[in-house]
Design a protein around this motif. Structure first.
Motif, PDB file in Angstrom:
ATOM      1  N   LEU A  73       0.783  -1.354   0.073  1.00 23.11           N
ATOM      2  CA  LEU A  73       0.053   0.056  -0.082  1.00 23.11           C
ATOM      3  C   LEU A  73       0.802   1.240   0.077  1.00 23.11           C
ATOM      4  O   LEU A  73       0.449   2.068  -0.780  1.00 23.11           O
ATOM      5  CB  LEU A  73      -0.888   0.020   1.113  1.00 23.11           C
ATOM      6  N   ARG A  74       1.914   1.088   0.704  1.00 19.13           N
ATOM      7  CA  ARG A  74       2.912   2.472   0.621  1.00 19.13           C
ATOM      8  C   ARG A  74       3.498   2.622  -0.683  1.00 19.13           C
ATOM      9  O   ARG A  74       3.950   3.514  -1.057  1.00 19.13           O
ATOM     10  CB  ARG A  74       4.046   2.304   1.823  1.00 19.13           C
ATOM     11  N   ALA A  75       3.921   1.438  -1.399  1.00 23.33           N
ATOM     12  CA  ALA A  75       4.226   1.430  -2.637  1.00 23.33           C
ATOM     13  C   ALA A  75       3.265   2.098  -3.560  1.00 23.33           C
ATOM     14  O   ALA A  75       3.368   3.089  -4.487  1.00 23.33           O
ATOM     15  CB  ALA A  75       4.550   0.100  -3.231  1.00 23.33           C
ATOM     16  N   TYR A  76       1.761   1.561  -3.518  1.00 20.72           N
ATOM     17  CA  TYR A  76       0.839   2.258  -4.283  1.00 20.72           C
ATOM     18  C   TYR A  76       0.804   3.649  -4.191  1.00 20.72           C
ATOM     19  O   TYR A  76       0.511   4.356  -4.988  1.00 20.72           O
ATOM     20  CB  TYR A  76      -0.439   1.620  -4.086  1.00 20.72           C
ATOM     21  N   ALA A  77       0.817   4.332  -2.798  1.00 18.60           N
ATOM     22  CA  ALA A  77       0.638   5.457  -2.430  1.00 18.60           C
ATOM     23  C   ALA A  77       1.711   6.373  -2.856  1.00 18.60           C
ATOM     24  O   ALA A  77       1.575   7.510  -3.473  1.00 18.60           O
ATOM     25  CB  ALA A  77       0.624   5.698  -0.984  1.00 18.60           C
ATOM     26  N   ALA A  78       2.890   5.983  -2.986  1.00 23.09           N
ATOM     27  CA  ALA A  78       4.054   6.508  -3.585  1.00 23.09           C
ATOM     28  C   ALA A  78       3.975   6.847  -5.129  1.00 23.09           C
ATOM     29  O   ALA A  78       4.483   7.926  -5.353  1.00 23.09           O
ATOM     30  CB  ALA A  78       5.394   5.627  -3.404  1.00 23.09           C
ATOM     31  N   ILE A  79       3.588   5.650  -5.756  1.00 22.38           N
ATOM     32  CA  ILE A  79       3.410   6.132  -7.408  1.00 22.38           C
ATOM     33  C   ILE A  79       2.154   6.925  -7.581  1.00 22.38           C
ATOM     34  O   ILE A  79       1.733   6.841  -8.846  1.00 22.38           O
ATOM     35  CB  ILE A  79       3.484   4.891  -8.118  1.00 22.38           C
ATOM     36  N   ASP A  80       1.280   7.085  -6.630  1.00 24.86           N
ATOM     37  CA  ASP A  80       0.054   7.798  -6.748  1.00 24.86           C
ATOM     38  C   ASP A  80      -0.862   6.813  -7.492  1.00 24.86           C
ATOM     39  O   ASP A  80      -1.557   7.547  -8.614  1.00 24.86           O
ATOM     40  CB  ASP A  80       0.257   9.268  -7.500  1.00 24.86           C
ATOM     41  N   ASN A  81      -1.028   5.677  -7.350  1.00 23.45           N
ATOM     42  CA  ASN A  81      -2.059   4.618  -8.046  1.00 23.45           C
ATOM     43  C   ASN A  81      -2.825   4.151  -7.118  1.00 23.45           C
ATOM     44  O   ASN A  81      -3.081   2.541  -7.131  1.00 23.45           O
ATOM     45  CB  ASN A  81      -1.126   3.851  -8.593  1.00 23.45           C
ATOM     46  N   THR A  82      -3.661   4.794  -6.207  1.00 29.05           N
ATOM     47  CA  THR A  82      -4.378   4.084  -5.044  1.00 29.05           C
ATOM     48  C   THR A  82      -5.528   3.375  -5.862  1.00 29.05           C
ATOM     49  O   THR A  82      -6.098   2.378  -5.210  1.00 29.05           O
ATOM     50  CB  THR A  82      -4.915   5.134  -4.332  1.00 29.05           C
ATOM     51  N   SER A  83      -6.026   3.742  -6.996  1.00 30.97           N
ATOM     52  CA  SER A  83      -7.390   3.078  -7.482  1.00 30.97           C
ATOM     53  C   SER A  83      -7.062   1.764  -7.951  1.00 30.97           C
ATOM     54  O   SER A  83      -7.760   0.859  -7.840  1.00 30.97           O
ATOM     55  CB  SER A  83      -7.687   3.881  -8.879  1.00 30.97           C
TER      56      SER A  83
END
Length: 566
Positions: A264-274
């Motif tokens: 989840l931190r990785a998804y948040a870092a690349i701004d791909n939460t969807s």
């Protein structure tokens, strides 16, 4: 020459020794000394109340006074004026001697000014060259950093498949010579940490580098070097997305909190939460929701599954409590930076919306009012349950502002439901008012005494009770139900007033309105009977009640005399 001594003129005085003004009050000589003095305006201002002859005389007098004063000043300093020419001998020679150094000084100042301007121009040119060189250096450093980050990301992604699910290979990864002494060395892990966690940590590191790469490319757009790196960046992004998805799915399947947290931190870092929300929806939420609400329209039409959603919501809430609580707690943990995710709306509620829409389309149809209201209230309770996982008011506001929440609420056409109920309730009362009037108990066997005499009155009471009963009322439209109640009372009042007016003014003719003919067919004792009941309920004075008691005994039948209580 002897100095001329001129006595100052004496100012005339009056009989008491006071000085007499030399000019009339309207003539102000000090006005001539102002910087903004305008003679035309001055004359135009005075001529409205001073004759021009008087003004001219005063001006001549003032001119004579000025000349006399000038002569007095010359006579006073006459000796200095006469000796001035004698003191100015040799001034021309002195001026000629001073002219040469002054000219030399002027030439030197001009030369120094020219040199200073040239130096300033050279300095500005140097500063511009320095600024351009600095910008070029910064751009070069940005391009080098971009290339370095791309290479780093590609290398880290290639190292991901090396990890094997045993501790020896984990140690081999940490000691790989490709990472020794390098800034991209992954964190050294103990032998007890499994491969999933190692991969998730490495993926979080790669995501951080991808975020830095995105920052670099956004500041160096439209450059040939960046355009040449575009394919490599797209390839690295695609590989990262695939690897991150596999690791996230693996963490969800094994309920590994550390792996899920890192992903989840990785998804948040690349701004791909969807993408994370969609993966959780399709991997965890969708299979379990489909077991509860099968998304098979043919079965729904055939009646295999009912349109009742209350039991389904109970099972879904149990499923959320059991299988989704762990990721909701991870995403809402303090100081984690994972508040950008909204699994409640974009994963759980979105899937429930699709399940209801495809699996039970009749559950949201206002054509079945009772079933619709029951399902709607169950849906609101389900939303309240989901909001219970929001830890603050801003979190609740964010949940309600999500598009998935708005789409789910649009399933429930409450306005259509109210329209149907309006037609049902208002139409029922209108039908009762237009039907032939029949007092209660006159032609029917009544097991319980009725408070109201007319069936229309009973219908009005039932309609008002229906508006506010739990089986009909929707609190979000309570204002509309209140308006409906007032409209019902107004309709009944108009009907009753029209009948009473017809009864009062009737002379046996047939010109009465059609909707008020019922009043002509009602015996007068029924009106008195109904009115007497209302007197007692309204607390009217006892003397008026006694008057109606006597009237009642004269006109009312014996059976109704026994029923009324004055």
């Amino acid at each position: 020459m002897a100095d001329l001594v001129v006595a100052p003129p004496q100012q005339p005085t009056d009989l008491f020794g006071e000085p007499i003004e030399a000019h009339p009050p309207w003539f102000k000589p000090e006005a001539f000394l102002r910087a903004d003095f305008d003679p035309d305006a001055y004359v135009a201002d005075l001529r409205s109340y001073v004759p021009l002859d008087s003004l001219a005389a005063e001006l001549r007098s003032h001119l004579a006074a000025l000349r006399a004063e000038l002569v007095g000043l010359i006579n006073r300093d006459y000796a200095d004026f006469v000796g001035l020419s004698a003191r100015l001998k040799g001034v021309d020679a002195a001026a000629a001697r001073m002219r040469a150094p002054l000219a030399d000084l002027r030439d030197k100042v001009a030369a120094f000014r020219a040199a200073t301007a040239a130096a300033l121009a050279a300095l500005r040119a140097g500063l511009e060259q320095r600024a351009s060189a600095t910008a070029a250096r910064e751009l070069l450093e940005l391009l080098l950093d971009t290339s370095h980050v791309v290479s780093k990301v590609e290398k880290l992604i290639k190292e991901l498949p090396i990890a094997q699910p045993d501790s020896s290979n984990v140690q081999a990864i940490s000691g790989n010579k490709g990472y020794s002494g390098n800034a991209i060395t992954p964190p050294i892990v103990d032998a007890g940490i499994d491969v999933r966690e190692t991969q998730s940590i490495l993926l979080e590191r790669i995501a951080s580098e991808m975020n830095r790469l995105k920052f670099y490319t956004s500041h160096a757009q439209n450059l040939p070097f960046i355009e040449n790196l575009e394919k490599r960046v797209q390839g690295a992004t695609k590989l990262l997305d695939g690897s991150l998805e596999r690791c996230f799915v693996d963490g969800l399947e094994h309920r590994d909190g550390k792996v899920v947290y890192n992903c989840l931190r990785a998804y948040a870092a690349i701004d791909n939460t969807s993408s994370a929300e969609e993966i959780f929806r399709t991997t965890v939420v969708s299979p379990l929701i489909q077991k509860i609400v099968p998304q098979n329209y043919a079965k729904a039409v055939a009646g295999v599954s009912s349109d009742d959603l209350e039991d389904d919501y109970e099972q879904i809430m149990q499923f959320v409590e059991k299988d989704c609580k762990f990721i909701l707690e991870i995403s809402s943990s303090a100081n984690s930076g994972l508040h950008v995710f909204d699994f409640l709306a974009n994963s759980i509620l979105k899937e429930v919306h699709l399940a209801v829409q495809k699996g039970k389309p009749g559950a949201t149809s206002p054509g079945k009012p009772k079933q619709f209201l029951k399902n709607y209230k169950a849906s609101l309770r389900f939303l309240d349950f989901l909001e219970g996982y929001c830890l603050s008011k801003p979190a609740v506001a964010k949940f309600r502002s999500e598009p998935a929440y708005a789409d789910f609420m649009r399933l429930w056409h409450v306005a259509v439901y109210f329209t149907l109920k309006f037609q049902d309730i208002a139409g029922g009362l209108d039908s009762a008012l237009t039907a032939t009037i029949t007092p209660v108990g006159m032609h029917e066997n009544q097991t319980k005494p009725k408070i109201l005499l007319l069936k229309q009155s009973i219908k009005l009471l039932e309609s008002l009770q229906a508006c506010w009963s739990d089986e009909v009322l929707v609190f979000s439209h309570s204002d509309k139900f209140l308006r409906l109640s007032l409209q019902l009372i107004s309709r009944y009042t108009t009907w009753l007033s029209s009948g009473l007016a017809t009864r009062k003014s009737s002379d046996g003719s047939s010109n009465s309105p059609a909707d008020a003919e019922w009043a002509l067919s009602i015996p007068v004792e029924d009106f008195i009977y109904e009115y007497a009941r209302n007197l007692r309920s309204l607390g009217i004075d006892a003397r008026e009640i006694e008057s109606f008691r006597a009237l009642w005994q004269c006109v009312a039948p014996r059976d109704k005399q026994d029923n009324i209580q004055f």
